[in-house]
Scaffold this motif. Sequence first.
Motif, PDB file in Angstrom:
ATOM      1  N   LEU A   1      37.875  47.219  36.403  1.00  0.00           N
ATOM      2  CA  LEU A   1      39.190  46.592  36.526  1.00  0.00           C
ATOM      3  C   LEU A   1      39.060  45.220  37.183  1.00  0.00           C
ATOM      4  N   VAL A   2      38.148  45.105  38.149  1.00  0.00           N
ATOM      5  CA  VAL A   2      37.915  43.818  38.810  1.00  0.00           C
ATOM      6  C   VAL A   2      37.125  42.879  37.903  1.00  0.00           C
ATOM      7  N   ALA A   3      36.031  43.412  37.305  1.00  0.00           N
ATOM      8  CA  ALA A   3      35.129  42.557  36.531  1.00  0.00           C
ATOM      9  C   ALA A   3      35.666  42.208  35.154  1.00  0.00           C
ATOM     10  N   TRP A   4      36.207  43.175  34.440  1.00  0.00           N
ATOM     11  CA  TRP A   4      36.666  42.947  33.071  1.00  0.00           C
ATOM     12  C   TRP A   4      38.180  42.837  32.960  1.00  0.00           C
ATOM     13  N   GLY A   5      38.902  43.523  33.848  1.00  0.00           N
ATOM     14  CA  GLY A   5      40.354  43.397  33.849  1.00  0.00           C
ATOM     15  C   GLY A   5      40.822  42.172  34.603  1.00  0.00           C
ATOM     16  N   ASP A   6      39.907  41.576  35.401  1.00  0.00           N
ATOM     17  CA  ASP A   6      40.199  40.376  36.183  1.00  0.00           C
ATOM     18  C   ASP A   6      41.350  40.613  37.160  1.00  0.00           C
ATOM     19  N   LEU A   7      41.440  41.819  37.697  1.00  0.00           N
ATOM     20  CA  LEU A   7      42.461  42.127  38.685  1.00  0.00           C
ATOM     21  C   LEU A   7      41.923  41.866  40.096  1.00  0.00           C
ATOM     22  N   SER A   8      42.814  41.499  40.990  1.00  0.00           N
ATOM     23  CA  SER A   8      42.451  41.370  42.399  1.00  0.00           C
ATOM     24  C   SER A   8      42.291  42.760  43.006  1.00  0.00           C
ATOM     25  N   TYR A   9      41.797  42.827  44.234  1.00  0.00           N
ATOM     26  CA  TYR A   9      41.677  44.119  44.903  1.00  0.00           C
ATOM     27  C   TYR A   9      43.056  44.768  45.042  1.00  0.00           C
ATOM     28  N   GLU A  10      44.049  43.955  45.396  1.00  0.00           N
ATOM     29  CA  GLU A  10      45.399  44.486  45.570  1.00  0.00           C
ATOM     30  C   GLU A  10      45.962  45.003  44.242  1.00  0.00           C
ATOM     31  N   GLU A  11      45.720  44.263  43.169  1.00  0.00           N
ATOM     32  CA  GLU A  11      46.204  44.692  41.856  1.00  0.00           C
ATOM     33  C   GLU A  11      45.480  45.939  41.386  1.00  0.00           C
ATOM     34  N   THR A  12      44.184  46.026  41.681  1.00  0.00           N
ATOM     35  CA  THR A  12      43.424  47.216  41.313  1.00  0.00           C
ATOM     36  C   THR A  12      43.949  48.431  42.061  1.00  0.00           C
TER      37      THR A  12
END
Length: 210
Positions: A158-169
């Motif tokens: 989610l962080v690497a491929w979804g490009d979400l922040s920690y909060e968004e993850t």
Amino acid sequence: MAIGPGARIGTACADAESDASVIARSRDEPEVFAALFDRHSDAVHRYTARRLGNEVADDVVAETFTTAFQQRHRYDPARGTGTDAQPWLFGIATNLISRHRRAEARRFKAMARVPALTDHDEPLADRAADRVMARAVRRELAAALAALPARHRDVLLLVAWGDLSYEETAQALGIPVGTVRSRLHRARGKLREALGGSNPTALREVSDHE
């Protein structure tokens, strides 16, 4: 919910609205929900296709937005990023991906046996994304991703491929930010170990520079 050309009727006014506003209005005007599909379906598809392949991703994305439409009355704009529904959608997609854990593991194991993709190979997602993935996720890295516990792999990708922040993850998975940090730390440690000390964040760095 069927999303097609006909669903675009009445969405023009939604183009300038926040996601939260579109979702709230769609409770009484269901047709405007299609604006959410227009905004986020490509990103959800890229993330899903990298994990499961293009053919399965088509079905997962369709089911993601169908589920989101059915659950739109439960969407809480006060959570996390609020006005941006992408973490919510990625959370639904990730939950659906969990039904395909074995297929995902087989996919990564297959990548571990293939040195690289060439231009004439069958595309797994769109061509540019797969060229990135072919260089970044192969052999040791692909095998390491397959071996990660699902909960750690979800956070990492989610962080690497979804490009979400920690909060968004954290919002996407319904877990505390501290848990995201802990799982990400452990996942990166496992990948670093599998790569002989190499930096596993190259997975994201390659994508950012492609």
